[in-house]
Design a protein around this motif. Structure first.
Motif, PDB file in Angstrom:
ATOM      1  N   ASP A  66       0.844  -1.083  -0.205  1.00  0.00           N
ATOM      2  CA  ASP A  66      -0.083   0.011  -0.188  1.00  0.00           C
ATOM      3  C   ASP A  66       0.866   1.235  -0.027  1.00  0.00           C
ATOM      4  O   ASP A  66       0.405   2.428   0.298  1.00  0.00           O
ATOM      5  CB  ASP A  66      -1.091   0.102   1.198  1.00  0.00           C
ATOM      6  N   VAL A  67       1.926   0.945  -0.209  1.00  0.00           N
ATOM      7  CA  VAL A  67       2.972   2.389  -0.263  1.00  0.00           C
ATOM      8  C   VAL A  67       2.296   3.376  -1.420  1.00  0.00           C
ATOM      9  O   VAL A  67       2.174   3.043  -2.431  1.00  0.00           O
ATOM     10  CB  VAL A  67       4.508   1.926  -0.664  1.00  0.00           C
ATOM     11  N   GLU A  68       2.767   4.712  -0.952  1.00  0.00           N
ATOM     12  CA  GLU A  68       2.714   5.748  -1.914  1.00  0.00           C
ATOM     13  C   GLU A  68       3.921   6.427  -2.221  1.00  0.00           C
ATOM     14  O   GLU A  68       4.440   6.784  -1.347  1.00  0.00           O
ATOM     15  CB  GLU A  68       1.378   6.825  -1.507  1.00  0.00           C
ATOM     16  N   VAL A  69       4.098   6.778  -3.449  1.00  0.00           N
ATOM     17  CA  VAL A  69       5.262   7.825  -3.497  1.00  0.00           C
ATOM     18  C   VAL A  69       4.956   8.731  -4.421  1.00  0.00           C
ATOM     19  O   VAL A  69       4.217   8.909  -5.278  1.00  0.00           O
ATOM     20  CB  VAL A  69       6.140   6.690  -4.577  1.00  0.00           C
ATOM     21  N   THR A  70       5.336   9.992  -3.616  1.00  0.00           N
ATOM     22  CA  THR A  70       5.419  11.214  -4.431  1.00  0.00           C
ATOM     23  C   THR A  70       6.715  11.754  -5.113  1.00  0.00           C
ATOM     24  O   THR A  70       7.674  12.100  -4.283  1.00  0.00           O
ATOM     25  CB  THR A  70       4.883  12.372  -3.446  1.00  0.00           C
ATOM     26  N   GLY A  71       6.717  11.922  -6.295  1.00  0.00           N
ATOM     27  CA  GLY A  71       8.070  12.415  -6.865  1.00  0.00           C
ATOM     28  C   GLY A  71       7.740  14.135  -6.972  1.00  0.00           C
ATOM     29  O   GLY A  71       6.847  14.612  -7.290  1.00  0.00           O
ATOM     30  N   ILE A  72       8.937  14.737  -6.730  1.00  0.00           N
ATOM     31  CA  ILE A  72       8.917  16.305  -6.498  1.00  0.00           C
ATOM     32  C   ILE A  72      10.154  16.743  -7.341  1.00  0.00           C
ATOM     33  O   ILE A  72      11.156  16.171  -7.008  1.00  0.00           O
ATOM     34  CB  ILE A  72       9.336  16.700  -4.879  1.00  0.00           C
ATOM     35  N   ALA A 124       5.466  18.466 -15.535  1.00  0.00           N
ATOM     36  CA  ALA A 124       4.368  18.217 -16.438  1.00  0.00           C
ATOM     37  C   ALA A 124       4.634  16.987 -17.229  1.00  0.00           C
ATOM     38  O   ALA A 124       3.605  16.220 -17.637  1.00  0.00           O
ATOM     39  CB  ALA A 124       4.365  19.451 -17.605  1.00  0.00           C
ATOM     40  N   LEU A 125       5.930  16.647 -17.621  1.00  0.00           N
ATOM     41  CA  LEU A 125       6.180  15.437 -18.221  1.00  0.00           C
ATOM     42  C   LEU A 125       5.716  14.267 -17.694  1.00  0.00           C
ATOM     43  O   LEU A 125       5.161  13.119 -18.085  1.00  0.00           O
ATOM     44  CB  LEU A 125       7.537  15.372 -18.613  1.00  0.00           C
ATOM     45  N   ALA A 126       6.036  14.191 -16.321  1.00  0.00           N
ATOM     46  CA  ALA A 126       5.821  13.182 -15.456  1.00  0.00           C
ATOM     47  C   ALA A 126       4.426  12.751 -15.183  1.00  0.00           C
ATOM     48  O   ALA A 126       3.670  11.719 -15.155  1.00  0.00           O
ATOM     49  CB  ALA A 126       6.513  13.103 -14.064  1.00  0.00           C
ATOM     50  N   ASN A 127       3.439  14.186 -15.236  1.00  0.00           N
ATOM     51  CA  ASN A 127       2.037  13.840 -14.921  1.00  0.00           C
ATOM     52  C   ASN A 127       1.213  13.525 -16.182  1.00  0.00           C
ATOM     53  O   ASN A 127       0.040  13.355 -16.245  1.00  0.00           O
ATOM     54  CB  ASN A 127       1.448  14.961 -14.252  1.00  0.00           C
ATOM     55  N   PHE A 178       2.805  13.181  -8.727  1.00  0.00           N
ATOM     56  CA  PHE A 178       4.258  14.090  -9.098  1.00  0.00           C
ATOM     57  C   PHE A 178       3.767  15.649  -8.735  1.00  0.00           C
ATOM     58  O   PHE A 178       2.757  15.931  -8.819  1.00  0.00           O
ATOM     59  CB  PHE A 178       4.703  14.088 -10.513  1.00  0.00           C
ATOM     60  N   ARG A 179       4.681  16.181  -8.138  1.00  0.00           N
ATOM     61  CA  ARG A 179       4.418  17.645  -7.400  1.00  0.00           C
ATOM     62  C   ARG A 179       5.505  18.478  -7.840  1.00  0.00           C
ATOM     63  O   ARG A 179       6.758  18.059  -7.735  1.00  0.00           O
ATOM     64  CB  ARG A 179       3.745  17.748  -6.023  1.00  0.00           C
ATOM     65  N   LEU A 180       5.320  19.796  -8.005  1.00  0.00           N
ATOM     66  CA  LEU A 180       6.229  20.942  -8.124  1.00  0.00           C
ATOM     67  C   LEU A 180       6.622  21.272  -6.679  1.00  0.00           C
ATOM     68  O   LEU A 180       5.911  21.715  -5.891  1.00  0.00           O
ATOM     69  CB  LEU A 180       5.698  22.156  -8.913  1.00  0.00           C
ATOM     70  N   GLY A 181       7.952  21.261  -6.342  1.00  0.00           N
ATOM     71  CA  GLY A 181       8.424  21.740  -5.141  1.00  0.00           C
ATOM     72  C   GLY A 181      10.120  21.312  -5.013  1.00  0.00           C
ATOM     73  O   GLY A 181      10.756  20.912  -6.103  1.00  0.00           O
ATOM     74  N   GLY A 182      10.455  21.527  -4.026  1.00  0.00           N
ATOM     75  CA  GLY A 182      11.972  21.269  -3.656  1.00  0.00           C
ATOM     76  C   GLY A 182      11.839  20.767  -2.370  1.00  0.00           C
ATOM     77  O   GLY A 182      11.336  19.836  -1.793  1.00  0.00           O
TER      78      GLY A 182
END
Length: 259
Positions: free
Chosen positions: A62-68, A76-79, A88-92
């Motif tokens: 049930d793991v969730e991974v958020t790429g930042i 945009a490419l990842a999404n 995938f989210r915009l951030g640092g």
């Protein structure tokens, strides 16, 4: 505003397999009620974020991974594609996540390598402040094909361990990892610093273990790790980790003087 700078974004298939294997074994991933993992600075393509989710799902389905990523076009490419369990989210370094949930684990690989050493501690702290209680930040670097890697594992307060992970099948000298030390250590590989002594002893132990190469490089590496312990280094774990080409010690054993 996202905290950080746009990096080169170099990535590649299977590049982060060694650190992913380490993360999959972290106790927090197995015991947390919210198995959210953040991948900070995944690069020009989302390849390694998707691989991370697949590897962790073997031990925590049930793991969730958020790429930042800090570069909008990369997000945009990842999404452009969808994948269960991955966003995938915009951030640092501030590590934005779905609904602001604190992650159990943050992976930040090949990111701080492109910063000044003076930025390391502050960047660690920003990410540490985002962790769940008992969570882990894994920060480090590797070569382009993932055969030479090292990383620091921190909790929400302090660094705990330093790990070297090498493909030993064609290894000449383990000190090749000097080129891929985490930013906190890469400029400290000079006489008088602990990490310099560590790498010197690692090469010496590898040389002494050369006769074990008759039984294969893995046996030679295991003997090398035993040799490091005999030289007084506080080696962690056991053969099940060492046989992977890993060697871990407490952070205090290699931490820069004055840190």
């Amino acid at each position: 505003m996202p905290i950080g700078n746009v990096t080169r974004g170099t990535t590649g298939y299977n590049r982060l397999r060694r650190v992913d294997r380490w993360i999959a074994a972290l106790p927090v991933l197995r015991r947390t009620d919210d198995p959210l993992v953040a991948d900070v600075g995944y690069g020009a393509r989302p390849t390694t974020t998707l691989e991370l989710r697949d590897r962790l799902a073997r031990v925590r389905p049930d793991v969730e991974v958020t790429g930042i990523e800090i570069e909008p076009s990369r997000v945009a490419l990842a999404n452009a594609g969808t994948r269960d369990g991955v966003t995938f989210r915009l951030g640092g370094f501030e590590t934005p996540t779905p609904d602001g949930r604190p992650p159990a684990v943050i992976r930040a690989f090949n990111v701080l390598r492109q910063y000044d050493e003076s930025a390391v501690v502050d960047s660690w702290r920003i990410m540490q402040d985002r962790l769940q209680p008992g969570g882990a930040l894994v920060e480090g670097t590797c070569n382009e094909v993932g055969r030479v890697a090292s990383w620091v594992t921190l909790d929400d307060r302090v660094p705990h361990t330093f790990t070297v992970s090498l493909r030993v099948a064609d290894l000449e000298l383990p000190s090749i990892v000097a080129e891929r030390l985490p930013k906190a250590l890469i400029h400290r590989n000079v006489p008088g610093e602990r990490v310099h002594a560590f790498l010197l002893d690692l090469d010496r132990s590898w040389a002494v273990a050369a006769p074990l190469g008759t039984y294969g490089p893995r046996q030679r590496w295991i003997a090398t790790v035993h040799g490091m312990r005999d030289r007084g280094w506080p080696v962690l774990h056991g053969v099940s980790r060492w046989r992977l080409g890993e060697l871990s010690v407490p952070w205090s054993a290699v931490a820069p003087h004055g840190a």
